[in-house]
Design a protein around this motif. Structure first.
Motif, short mmCIF file in Angstrom:
data_model
loop_
_atom_site.label_atom_id
_atom_site.label_comp_id
_atom_site.label_asym_id
_atom_site.label_seq_id
_atom_site.Cartn_x
_atom_site.Cartn_y
_atom_site.Cartn_z
N SER A 132 28.59 14.70 -21.73
CA SER A 132 29.28 15.54 -22.70
C SER A 132 29.43 14.78 -24.01
N ALA A 133 29.44 15.53 -25.08
CA ALA A 133 29.67 15.01 -26.42
C ALA A 133 30.47 16.08 -27.16
N ARG A 134 31.76 15.79 -27.33
CA ARG A 134 32.68 16.76 -27.92
C ARG A 134 32.68 18.03 -27.07
N ASN A 135 32.39 19.19 -27.66
CA ASN A 135 32.44 20.43 -26.88
C ASN A 135 31.08 20.81 -26.28
N ASP A 194 35.93 24.00 -26.15
CA ASP A 194 36.55 22.84 -26.78
C ASP A 194 36.16 21.56 -26.02
N ASP A 195 36.58 20.41 -26.54
CA ASP A 195 36.20 19.12 -25.97
C ASP A 195 36.71 18.95 -24.54
N ASP A 196 37.96 19.33 -24.30
CA ASP A 196 38.53 19.19 -22.96
C ASP A 196 37.79 20.07 -21.96
N ALA A 250 34.68 20.91 -22.11
CA ALA A 250 33.39 20.27 -21.85
C ALA A 250 33.54 19.20 -20.77
N GLU A 251 34.59 18.40 -20.85
CA GLU A 251 34.83 17.37 -19.83
C GLU A 251 35.04 18.00 -18.46
#
Length: 181
Positions: A104-107, A149-151, A153-154
């Protein structure tokens, strides 16, 4: 959270109807019309009837006895957890062995596959409306999944690894790997 904007085309309307039926329990055309109106899609009852027929939607009895619309052979599950479990089982059967690494990279989530498998993996992901996944772009051996969003994506990296690893044996060396971005 990103909002979805749709063109005012027939194809976009059919897609929206299908997504609503796959993600919610809809018991009447009136209820479906109200949900579509909330999404900015105004439709007459006659058009809605034709649209439901075109996407092969039919009424089916849910496990709790409720009669609701379902799309084709996809039976609407009674709860969100049950729907997600079925989606994960279907995806696991299809993509286990096809995902070789995830980062992952950001979103964004980057998914690597064997050569020629990326578009298939992307179509499986796109074919199941999943909260937090806005869509995918596929090349030959790489899929880019865009998350809200970034979270998210994680979370989707962990989720995708779990789904892809379900039927993979830990001993065969084919378990997908997480790459640090």
């Amino acid at each position: 959270m990103a909002s979805i904007h749709r063109p005012t085309t027939r194809a976009a309307r059919l897609s929206a109807i299908e997504q609503v039926l796959l993600s919610r329990v809809i018991t009447s055309q009136s209820q479906l019309s109200d949900v579509l109106a909330d999404l900015g899609i105004e439709v007459t009852q006659a058009t809605l009837s034709r649209d439901l027929d075109e996407i092969n939607a039919s009424k089916t009895r849910l496990p709790d006895g409720t009669i609701a619309y379902a799309v084709a052979r996809n039976v609407v599950a009674s709860g969100a957890e049950e729907r997600m479990r079925r989606v994960e089982q279907q995806m696991s059967r299809v993509i286990s062995g096809l995902v070789t690494s995830v980062a992952s990279a950001r979103n964004l989530v980057v998914i690597h596959t064997p050569s020629g498998a990326a578009q298939y993996v992307a179509s499986v992901i796109d074919g199941h409306p999943i909260v937090g996944i806005l869509g995918t772009i596929a090349g030959d051996d790489t899929v880019m999944m865009v998350c809200s969003d970034d979270d998210e994506a994680e979370r989707r990296v962990k989720w995708l690894l779990d789904v892809a690893s379900r039927s993979a044996s830990s001993d065969d060396g084919d378990t997908p790997k997480v790459l640090n971005a």
